[in-house]
Design a protein around this motif. Sequence first.
Motif, PDB file in Angstrom:
ATOM      1  N   GLU A  61       0.833  -1.208   0.000  1.00  0.00           N
ATOM      2  CA  GLU A  61       0.000   0.000   0.000  1.00  0.00           C
ATOM      3  C   GLU A  61       0.870   1.261   0.000  1.00  0.00           C
ATOM      4  O   GLU A  61       0.628   2.217  -0.737  1.00  0.00           O
ATOM      5  CB  GLU A  61      -0.914  -0.017   1.235  1.00  0.00           C
ATOM      6  CG  GLU A  61      -1.692   1.258   1.485  1.00  0.00           C
ATOM      7  CD  GLU A  61      -2.774   1.507   0.447  1.00  0.00           C
ATOM      8  OE1 GLU A  61      -3.244   2.644   0.372  1.00  0.00           O
ATOM      9  OE2 GLU A  61      -3.127   0.561  -0.287  1.00  0.00           O
ATOM     10  N   ILE A  62       1.898   1.250   0.832  1.00  0.00           N
ATOM     11  CA  ILE A  62       2.795   2.420   0.880  1.00  0.00           C
ATOM     12  C   ILE A  62       3.496   2.601  -0.465  1.00  0.00           C
ATOM     13  O   ILE A  62       3.612   3.721  -0.973  1.00  0.00           O
ATOM     14  CB  ILE A  62       3.822   2.266   2.033  1.00  0.00           C
ATOM     15  CG1 ILE A  62       3.097   2.350   3.383  1.00  0.00           C
ATOM     16  CG2 ILE A  62       4.902   3.337   1.937  1.00  0.00           C
ATOM     17  CD1 ILE A  62       3.982   2.015   4.582  1.00  0.00           C
ATOM     18  N   LEU A 114       5.411   6.609   8.077  1.00  0.00           N
ATOM     19  CA  LEU A 114       6.341   6.387   9.188  1.00  0.00           C
ATOM     20  C   LEU A 114       5.601   5.820  10.402  1.00  0.00           C
ATOM     21  O   LEU A 114       6.102   4.912  11.079  1.00  0.00           O
ATOM     22  CB  LEU A 114       7.007   7.716   9.535  1.00  0.00           C
ATOM     23  CG  LEU A 114       8.202   7.732  10.464  1.00  0.00           C
ATOM     24  CD1 LEU A 114       9.314   6.820   9.965  1.00  0.00           C
ATOM     25  CD2 LEU A 114       8.716   9.165  10.615  1.00  0.00           C
ATOM     26  N   ALA A 115       4.403   6.339  10.659  1.00  0.00           N
ATOM     27  CA  ALA A 115       3.613   5.830  11.789  1.00  0.00           C
ATOM     28  C   ALA A 115       3.233   4.367  11.565  1.00  0.00           C
ATOM     29  O   ALA A 115       3.330   3.541  12.492  1.00  0.00           O
ATOM     30  CB  ALA A 115       2.355   6.678  11.977  1.00  0.00           C
ATOM     31  N   VAL A 116       2.820   4.039  10.345  1.00  0.00           N
ATOM     32  CA  VAL A 116       2.417   2.661  10.057  1.00  0.00           C
ATOM     33  C   VAL A 116       3.617   1.721  10.195  1.00  0.00           C
ATOM     34  O   VAL A 116       3.524   0.654  10.823  1.00  0.00           O
ATOM     35  CB  VAL A 116       1.804   2.569   8.633  1.00  0.00           C
ATOM     36  CG1 VAL A 116       1.645   1.113   8.204  1.00  0.00           C
ATOM     37  CG2 VAL A 116       0.458   3.289   8.599  1.00  0.00           C
ATOM     38  N   VAL A 117       4.744   2.138   9.651  1.00  0.00           N
ATOM     39  CA  VAL A 117       5.953   1.299   9.752  1.00  0.00           C
ATOM     40  C   VAL A 117       6.363   1.166  11.219  1.00  0.00           C
ATOM     41  O   VAL A 117       6.718   0.078  11.691  1.00  0.00           O
ATOM     42  CB  VAL A 117       7.103   1.894   8.903  1.00  0.00           C
ATOM     43  CG1 VAL A 117       8.412   1.158   9.176  1.00  0.00           C
ATOM     44  CG2 VAL A 117       6.761   1.830   7.418  1.00  0.00           C
ATOM     45  N   GLY A 118       6.289   2.270  11.958  1.00  0.00           N
ATOM     46  CA  GLY A 118       6.608   2.211  13.395  1.00  0.00           C
ATOM     47  C   GLY A 118       5.701   1.233  14.118  1.00  0.00           C
ATOM     48  O   GLY A 118       6.155   0.453  14.966  1.00  0.00           O
ATOM     49  N   GLY A 119       4.426   1.253  13.778  1.00  0.00           N
ATOM     50  CA  GLY A 119       3.485   0.304  14.390  1.00  0.00           C
ATOM     51  C   GLY A 119       3.869  -1.134  14.100  1.00  0.00           C
ATOM     52  O   GLY A 119       3.815  -2.004  14.985  1.00  0.00           O
ATOM     53  N   LEU A 131     -10.218   2.895  15.006  1.00  0.00           N
ATOM     54  CA  LEU A 131     -11.554   2.722  14.436  1.00  0.00           C
ATOM     55  C   LEU A 131     -11.665   1.425  13.638  1.00  0.00           C
ATOM     56  O   LEU A 131     -12.749   0.960  13.322  1.00  0.00           O
ATOM     57  CB  LEU A 131     -11.863   3.930  13.529  1.00  0.00           C
ATOM     58  CG  LEU A 131     -13.286   4.185  13.055  1.00  0.00           C
ATOM     59  CD1 LEU A 131     -14.272   4.259  14.214  1.00  0.00           C
ATOM     60  CD2 LEU A 131     -13.350   5.476  12.234  1.00  0.00           C
ATOM     61  N   GLY A 132     -10.520   0.826  13.331  1.00  0.00           N
ATOM     62  CA  GLY A 132     -10.525  -0.444  12.597  1.00  0.00           C
ATOM     63  C   GLY A 132     -10.665  -0.256  11.105  1.00  0.00           C
ATOM     64  O   GLY A 132     -11.104  -1.172  10.400  1.00  0.00           O
ATOM     65  N   VAL A 133     -10.305   0.928  10.595  1.00  0.00           N
ATOM     66  CA  VAL A 133     -10.348   1.150   9.149  1.00  0.00           C
ATOM     67  C   VAL A 133      -8.917   1.261   8.620  1.00  0.00           C
ATOM     68  O   VAL A 133      -7.959   1.323   9.401  1.00  0.00           O
ATOM     69  CB  VAL A 133     -11.151   2.425   8.782  1.00  0.00           C
ATOM     70  CG1 VAL A 133     -12.573   2.314   9.299  1.00  0.00           C
ATOM     71  CG2 VAL A 133     -10.482   3.685   9.324  1.00  0.00           C
ATOM     72  N   GLU A 134      -8.809   1.267   7.316  1.00  0.00           N
ATOM     73  CA  GLU A 134      -7.502   1.380   6.665  1.00  0.00           C
ATOM     74  C   GLU A 134      -6.762   2.612   7.193  1.00  0.00           C
ATOM     75  O   GLU A 134      -7.291   3.729   7.126  1.00  0.00           O
ATOM     76  CB  GLU A 134      -7.743   1.511   5.155  1.00  0.00           C
ATOM     77  CG  GLU A 134      -6.524   1.409   4.295  1.00  0.00           C
ATOM     78  CD  GLU A 134      -5.811   0.078   4.421  1.00  0.00           C
ATOM     79  OE1 GLU A 134      -4.576   0.112   4.463  1.00  0.00           O
ATOM     80  OE2 GLU A 134      -6.482  -0.969   4.511  1.00  0.00           O
ATOM     81  N   PRO A 135      -5.553   2.437   7.730  1.00  0.00           N
ATOM     82  CA  PRO A 135      -4.852   3.609   8.310  1.00  0.00           C
ATOM     83  C   PRO A 135      -4.357   4.611   7.278  1.00  0.00           C
ATOM     84  O   PRO A 135      -4.208   5.794   7.577  1.00  0.00           O
ATOM     85  CB  PRO A 135      -3.689   2.997   9.078  1.00  0.00           C
ATOM     86  CG  PRO A 135      -3.502   1.648   8.511  1.00  0.00           C
ATOM     87  CD  PRO A 135      -4.826   1.192   7.987  1.00  0.00           C
ATOM     88  N   LEU A 136      -4.103   4.127   6.048  1.00  0.00           N
ATOM     89  CA  LEU A 136      -3.613   5.033   4.996  1.00  0.00           C
ATOM     90  C   LEU A 136      -4.702   5.169   3.948  1.00  0.00           C
ATOM     91  O   LEU A 136      -4.884   4.276   3.118  1.00  0.00           O
ATOM     92  CB  LEU A 136      -2.352   4.464   4.347  1.00  0.00           C
ATOM     93  CG  LEU A 136      -1.147   4.270   5.257  1.00  0.00           C
ATOM     94  CD1 LEU A 136      -0.044   3.506   4.526  1.00  0.00           C
ATOM     95  CD2 LEU A 136      -0.616   5.617   5.735  1.00  0.00           C
TER      96      LEU A 136
END
Lengths: 143, 170
Positions: A35-36, A122-127, B157-162
């Motif tokens: 996705e990224i 960056l937040a998603v990767v950090g997670g 919220l359980g939705v797509e973060p991006l």
Amino acid sequence: VGLLNSGLALEHATVAAYGALGTLLDGDARTAAREIREQERDHVRRLEAAISGLGGTPVAGRSARDYAPAFPRLRDADDALLLASDVEERLVRAYLEALAELPAGPLRRTVSGLATSESEHLAVVGGLRGEPLAAQAFVTGTS
Amino acid sequence: VRIDRRSALAAAAGSAVLLAPQAASGQRRNDRDTLERLLSLERGLESLYDAAARRGALPSGLARRLRDHERLHAEGLEEALSGGARAPVATVPSPALSLALERGGRAFLRFALAQETAAVAAYADAVTRLADRDLLQPLGSIMAAEGQHLVALRSELGVEPLTEPFEPSR
């Protein structure tokens, strides 16, 4: 145009980095990396359009093989996520530095939007690395 | 140019105060108005997460962390505004916040997401117009942090973060 082309060159490299690191991931991490990578491709297209709109020539990307020597050796998923974090930090930093150089106007919106999008990556990767989401009050790309 | 967490807006504070007199007092006033609006937004977000922490509308660790971020943003903006007359920032609780807290759960998360989305858009508008370039990196770093708040709230919220390759999407 030079500032935007610097960002574009980094984006090309980042697309290549996600191509390389994604092969070491699975499950949610692999999905997130895909996705990224797609979003980084959108950034490439947005920057190319902005540069062309200014009468400039967008810098072209190179082949994955050409980028490979610039990446660290990736042995496992931890290495892959560390590289992802590193490239996102660099992008945030590059866009914030470019922002300070741009004249008032719509290009600042584009560049600040790109910095914010990279910050989200960056937040998603950090997670995925086990860090809390939204860990920093000021995201500077220098942590 | 490197910017770190605490010095970012402190550095900007000096530049806001020290704009050359001829650097168009009109521009300086416009910049101050912009910072005042952002400060009001930040105080609103701080109240939102403070209420969420007290009422259990979000996991307490997350609510406190986001509240503390908004407080640091507000303090930085106040520093940037120091040295001049300031309009008071309204801190009256919003009826919409009260309603969202009453409904709780996903309704509260959607409300918080809407507020954060508005904040990101406000920062994007601000950086587009600001005359003082020294403010751009600090405000950009706050805008980037608000983007991470969006990720945290969407995940909760359980939705797509991006959801968008550009924030704010245009």
